[in-house]
Scaffold this motif. Structure first.
Motif, mmCIF file in Angstrom:
data_model
loop_
_atom_site.group_PDB
_atom_site.id
_atom_site.type_symbol
_atom_site.label_atom_id
_atom_site.label_comp_id
_atom_site.label_asym_id
_atom_site.label_seq_id
_atom_site.Cartn_x
_atom_site.Cartn_y
_atom_site.Cartn_z
ATOM 1 N N THR A 24 -12.715 46.237 -18.883
ATOM 2 C CA THR A 24 -13.967 45.660 -18.401
ATOM 3 C C THR A 24 -14.114 45.951 -16.917
ATOM 4 O OG1 THR A 24 -12.912 43.543 -17.914
ATOM 5 C CG2 THR A 24 -13.998 43.730 -20.038
ATOM 6 N N GLY A 25 -15.356 46.021 -16.469
ATOM 7 C CA GLY A 25 -15.631 46.200 -15.054
ATOM 8 C C GLY A 25 -15.412 44.913 -14.294
ATOM 9 N N PRO A 26 -15.472 44.966 -12.963
ATOM 10 C CA PRO A 26 -15.187 43.774 -12.169
ATOM 11 C C PRO A 26 -16.188 42.639 -12.383
ATOM 12 C CG PRO A 26 -15.954 45.561 -10.765
ATOM 13 C CD PRO A 26 -15.747 46.134 -12.128
ATOM 14 N N VAL A 27 -17.459 42.961 -12.541
ATOM 15 C CA VAL A 27 -18.476 41.923 -12.737
ATOM 16 C C VAL A 27 -18.312 41.270 -14.103
ATOM 17 C CG1 VAL A 27 -20.949 41.480 -12.902
ATOM 18 C CG2 VAL A 27 -20.082 43.032 -11.148
ATOM 19 N N CYS A 28 -18.164 42.072 -15.148
ATOM 20 C CA CYS A 28 -17.980 41.521 -16.497
ATOM 21 C C CYS A 28 -16.667 40.755 -16.599
ATOM 22 C CB CYS A 28 -18.037 42.631 -17.537
ATOM 23 S SG CYS A 28 -19.692 43.335 -17.710
ATOM 24 N N ASN A 29 -15.649 41.205 -15.886
ATOM 25 C CA ASN A 29 -14.371 40.496 -15.894
ATOM 26 C C ASN A 29 -14.528 39.101 -15.295
ATOM 27 O OD1 ASN A 29 -11.491 40.309 -16.271
ATOM 28 N ND2 ASN A 29 -11.323 40.511 -14.060
#
Length: 63
Positions: A24-29
């Motif tokens: 997952t990307g940082p925002v979704c994480n």
């Protein structure tokens, strides 16, 4: 580009190695990770307080 790693939440391309490993990307994480569990409580008193056995600890005027 079928071998390009993508975020499992939003589908955007993952460029950072840590994001690729996580999936997952940082925002979704940040949006999807769960809160840490609350600290566990220990129902019994510790056997020692400050290096002394509990029986040696003065109760003072509380008894």
């Amino acid at each position: 580009m079928a071998d390009t790693p993508r975020c499992t939440v939003c589908g955007r391309t993952l460029r950072d190695p840590a994001s690729r490993a996580r999936g997952t990307g940082p925002v979704c994480n940040r949006k999807t990770r769960t809160a840490p569990p609350p600290p566990t409580r220990h129902p019994a008193l510790p056997l020692e307080l400050g290096g002394r056995p509990v029986t040696d600890v003065s109760a003072g005027h509380y008894l």
